[in-house]
Design a protein around this motif. Sequence first.
Motif, PDB file in Angstrom:
ATOM      1  N   LEU A 189     -15.754   3.341   0.762  1.00 15.07           N
ATOM      2  CA  LEU A 189     -15.397   4.717   1.103  1.00 15.07           C
ATOM      3  C   LEU A 189     -14.669   5.450  -0.025  1.00 15.07           C
ATOM      4  N   ILE A 190     -13.827   4.746  -0.767  1.00 14.22           N
ATOM      5  CA  ILE A 190     -13.103   5.428  -1.855  1.00 14.22           C
ATOM      6  C   ILE A 190     -14.071   5.840  -2.954  1.00 14.22           C
ATOM      7  N   ASP A 191     -15.004   4.951  -3.317  1.00 12.93           N
ATOM      8  CA  ASP A 191     -16.019   5.320  -4.313  1.00 12.93           C
ATOM      9  C   ASP A 191     -16.872   6.479  -3.810  1.00 12.93           C
ATOM     10  N   LEU A 192     -17.231   6.436  -2.522  1.00 12.94           N
ATOM     11  CA  LEU A 192     -18.026   7.520  -1.941  1.00 12.94           C
ATOM     12  C   LEU A 192     -17.230   8.815  -1.960  1.00 12.94           C
ATOM     13  N   ARG A 193     -15.956   8.735  -1.637  1.00 18.50           N
ATOM     14  CA  ARG A 193     -15.097   9.920  -1.660  1.00 18.50           C
ATOM     15  C   ARG A 193     -15.077  10.556  -3.038  1.00 18.50           C
ATOM     16  N   ILE A 207       0.810  -1.231   0.000  1.00 15.31           N
ATOM     17  CA  ILE A 207       0.000   0.000   0.000  1.00 15.31           C
ATOM     18  C   ILE A 207       0.840   1.277   0.000  1.00 15.31           C
ATOM     19  N   CYS A 208       2.173   1.166   0.050  1.00 19.82           N
ATOM     20  CA  CYS A 208       3.008   2.355   0.218  1.00 19.82           C
ATOM     21  C   CYS A 208       2.928   3.319  -0.963  1.00 19.82           C
ATOM     22  N   ASP A 209       2.482   2.842  -2.148  1.00 21.95           N
ATOM     23  CA  ASP A 209       2.382   3.729  -3.301  1.00 21.95           C
ATOM     24  C   ASP A 209       0.927   4.029  -3.666  1.00 21.95           C
ATOM     25  N   ALA A 210       0.016   3.767  -2.754  1.00 24.14           N
ATOM     26  CA  ALA A 210      -1.398   4.011  -3.018  1.00 24.14           C
ATOM     27  C   ALA A 210      -1.678   5.507  -3.098  1.00 24.14           C
ATOM     28  N   LYS A 211      -2.675   5.863  -3.871  1.00 30.50           N
ATOM     29  CA  LYS A 211      -3.108   7.259  -3.934  1.00 30.50           C
ATOM     30  C   LYS A 211      -4.183   7.527  -2.879  1.00 30.50           C
ATOM     31  N   HIS A 212      -5.056   6.543  -2.686  1.00 36.31           N
ATOM     32  CA  HIS A 212      -6.126   6.661  -1.695  1.00 36.31           C
ATOM     33  C   HIS A 212      -6.180   5.388  -0.851  1.00 36.31           C
ATOM     34  N   GLY A 260       2.400   3.612  11.090  1.00 31.24           N
ATOM     35  CA  GLY A 260       2.417   5.056  11.275  1.00 31.24           C
ATOM     36  C   GLY A 260       3.032   5.806  10.109  1.00 31.24           C
ATOM     37  N   ARG A 261       3.979   5.177   9.423  1.00 32.64           N
ATOM     38  CA  ARG A 261       4.608   5.836   8.267  1.00 32.64           C
ATOM     39  C   ARG A 261       3.593   6.073   7.157  1.00 32.64           C
ATOM     40  N   ILE A 262       2.707   5.121   6.973  1.00 34.68           N
ATOM     41  CA  ILE A 262       1.671   5.265   5.938  1.00 34.68           C
ATOM     42  C   ILE A 262       0.700   6.367   6.321  1.00 34.68           C
ATOM     43  N   PHE A 263       0.268   6.361   7.576  1.00 38.67           N
ATOM     44  CA  PHE A 263      -0.694   7.365   8.022  1.00 38.67           C
ATOM     45  C   PHE A 263      -0.103   8.778   7.959  1.00 38.67           C
ATOM     46  N   ALA A 264       1.200   8.905   8.178  1.00 34.71           N
ATOM     47  CA  ALA A 264       1.839  10.220   8.174  1.00 34.71           C
ATOM     48  C   ALA A 264       2.276  10.672   6.774  1.00 34.71           C
ATOM     49  N   ASP A 265       2.169   9.799   5.794  1.00 34.08           N
ATOM     50  CA  ASP A 265       2.615  10.115   4.428  1.00 34.08           C
ATOM     51  C   ASP A 265       1.613  11.071   3.773  1.00 34.08           C
ATOM     52  N   PRO A 266       2.013  12.310   3.484  1.00 32.31           N
ATOM     53  CA  PRO A 266       1.066  13.271   2.898  1.00 32.31           C
ATOM     54  C   PRO A 266       0.707  12.979   1.450  1.00 32.31           C
ATOM     55  N   SER A 267       1.437  12.079   0.802  1.00 32.92           N
ATOM     56  CA  SER A 267       1.117  11.758  -0.595  1.00 32.92           C
ATOM     57  C   SER A 267      -0.014  10.743  -0.710  1.00 32.92           C
ATOM     58  N   ILE A 268      -0.398  10.130   0.405  1.00 33.36           N
ATOM     59  CA  ILE A 268      -1.483   9.148   0.409  1.00 33.36           C
ATOM     60  C   ILE A 268      -2.686   9.749   1.134  1.00 33.36           C
ATOM     61  N   GLU A 269      -3.783   9.878   0.436  1.00 37.76           N
ATOM     62  CA  GLU A 269      -4.991  10.403   1.080  1.00 37.76           C
ATOM     63  C   GLU A 269      -5.685   9.297   1.869  1.00 37.76           C
ATOM     64  N   LYS A 270      -5.961   9.593   3.138  1.00 38.66           N
ATOM     65  CA  LYS A 270      -6.663   8.644   3.999  1.00 38.66           C
ATOM     66  C   LYS A 270      -8.117   9.065   4.115  1.00 38.66           C
ATOM     67  N   ILE A 271      -9.018   8.170   3.752  1.00 40.50           N
ATOM     68  CA  ILE A 271     -10.448   8.482   3.708  1.00 40.50           C
ATOM     69  C   ILE A 271     -11.137   7.790   4.884  1.00 40.50           C
ATOM     70  N   LEU A 272     -11.787   8.575   5.728  1.00 44.97           N
ATOM     71  CA  LEU A 272     -12.499   8.057   6.883  1.00 44.97           C
ATOM     72  C   LEU A 272     -13.895   8.651   6.919  1.00 44.97           C
ATOM     73  N   HIS A 273     -14.769   8.032   7.672  1.00 44.42           N
ATOM     74  CA  HIS A 273     -16.104   8.583   7.883  1.00 44.42           C
ATOM     75  C   HIS A 273     -16.254   8.923   9.364  1.00 44.42           C
ATOM     76  N   ALA A 274     -16.578  10.201   9.652  1.00 39.54           N
ATOM     77  CA  ALA A 274     -16.642  10.674  11.039  1.00 39.54           C
ATOM     78  C   ALA A 274     -15.330  10.334  11.739  1.00 39.54           C
ATOM     79  N   ALA A 275     -14.273  10.967  11.276  1.00 37.72           N
ATOM     80  CA  ALA A 275     -12.902  10.545  11.600  1.00 37.72           C
ATOM     81  C   ALA A 275     -12.461  10.841  13.020  1.00 37.72           C
ATOM     82  N   GLU A 276     -13.131  11.731  13.718  1.00 33.86           N
ATOM     83  CA  GLU A 276     -12.598  12.255  14.976  1.00 33.86           C
ATOM     84  C   GLU A 276     -12.225  11.167  15.978  1.00 33.86           C
TER      85      GLU A 276
END
Length: 291
Positions: A163-167, A24-29, A72-88
Motif C-alpha cells: 500500500l505504501i508503494d501504491l500510495r 512505529i511512533c516516528d513513522a511517516k507512513h 489509538g494514539r498512533i491513529f490519531a497522530d496527524p504527523s503519521i499518514e495512514k494509508i488504507l484501501h476503501a477505508a470506510e
Amino acid sequence: MKASMHPPKLIASQPELERFLEYICDAKHLAVDSESNSYFAYRPRVCLIQISRNHEDFILDPLALEDISPLGRIFADPSIEKILHAAENDLIGFKKDFRFQMQNVFDTSVACRLLGRSKLGLARILAEEFGVKLDKKYQRCNWEKRPLSPEQIYYAQLDTHFLIDLRNRLHGELLKKNLWSLAQKEYARLEQIRLNPPRKWDPDGYLRLNGAQELPKPSLRVLKELSAYRERLARSTNKAPFRVMNNEFMVRVAREMPGNLASLLQVRGLPSRFKGKGAGRLLRVIKRAKS
C-alpha cells in the motif's frame, strides 16, 4: 505470482504491542487494514489489524490483546499518514469497536477513482501494479476463528504490504493531474465518518424475498413467522441471519408448509441445526403460523 516477502510479525501480547508502538511512533507512513467476522456474526467485530511500515508487516490480534487502546494514539497522530484501501468500513469498525479516531488518511481506492480508474478492487490493482495475486476467497472467511491458517496470514499481509508503494505512485499522479487538493477533501471527509445506526430488523422484509410474491396468503404467514424466528435466533446466537436459515430455504418451507417432522426433514436445504432437536422448534413455528 506469489509475492516474495518476509513473514509478518504477530502482535498478540501487551509487551509486544508496547515495543511495536514505540517502533512505529516516528513513522511517516503506515499502511493499515483490518479483517472482521461480518460475514458470520449478527454483531460483527474487528478480528485482525494489519499494519505495514516500509516493507515490514505486522499483524495485531485484538482478540488476544488485553488492551489495544494505546494504538489509538498512533491513529490519531496527524504527523503519521495512514494509508488504507476503501477505508470506510475499516474506519467505522475502528471507531465502533475501539473508539479510534483516525487522522491524516490516504485512501488508495479514492485516489484510483479520482484518477479515472474503473477497477477499484485491491486484488485487481495489486495484480496490475505489482503482479501479485490476492485470493479473494479469504474476504469471506471467519477471521474470528483461531488459529489462523498460513494462507489467511499471507492474505492479510498482502492487504497492506504494497500500500505504501501504491500510495507513492498514486500521489505522484494526483499531483501531476492537479487532483491532490480534491483528494485531500475526500480524505478529510473520511476522517469525520460517522458510525452506522444499529442494525434494525424490518418486520416486512420477508415480502421482498425472491419468490415471496408468488406465495398464497397462508404461505406468506408462514414466511413471516420464519423470518421473525430467524431474527430472534440470529440475535441470540450472534450469527448472521442467512447462516441461521437462508432466504431460499425459508421460501421453500413457506411454499411446501410441512405439517409433520417427516415432511420437514424432506425439505431441500434444511440446515443442520434443524435436523435434531431444532426440527421440533421449527415445526412449532410453522404450525403456529398455519393456525
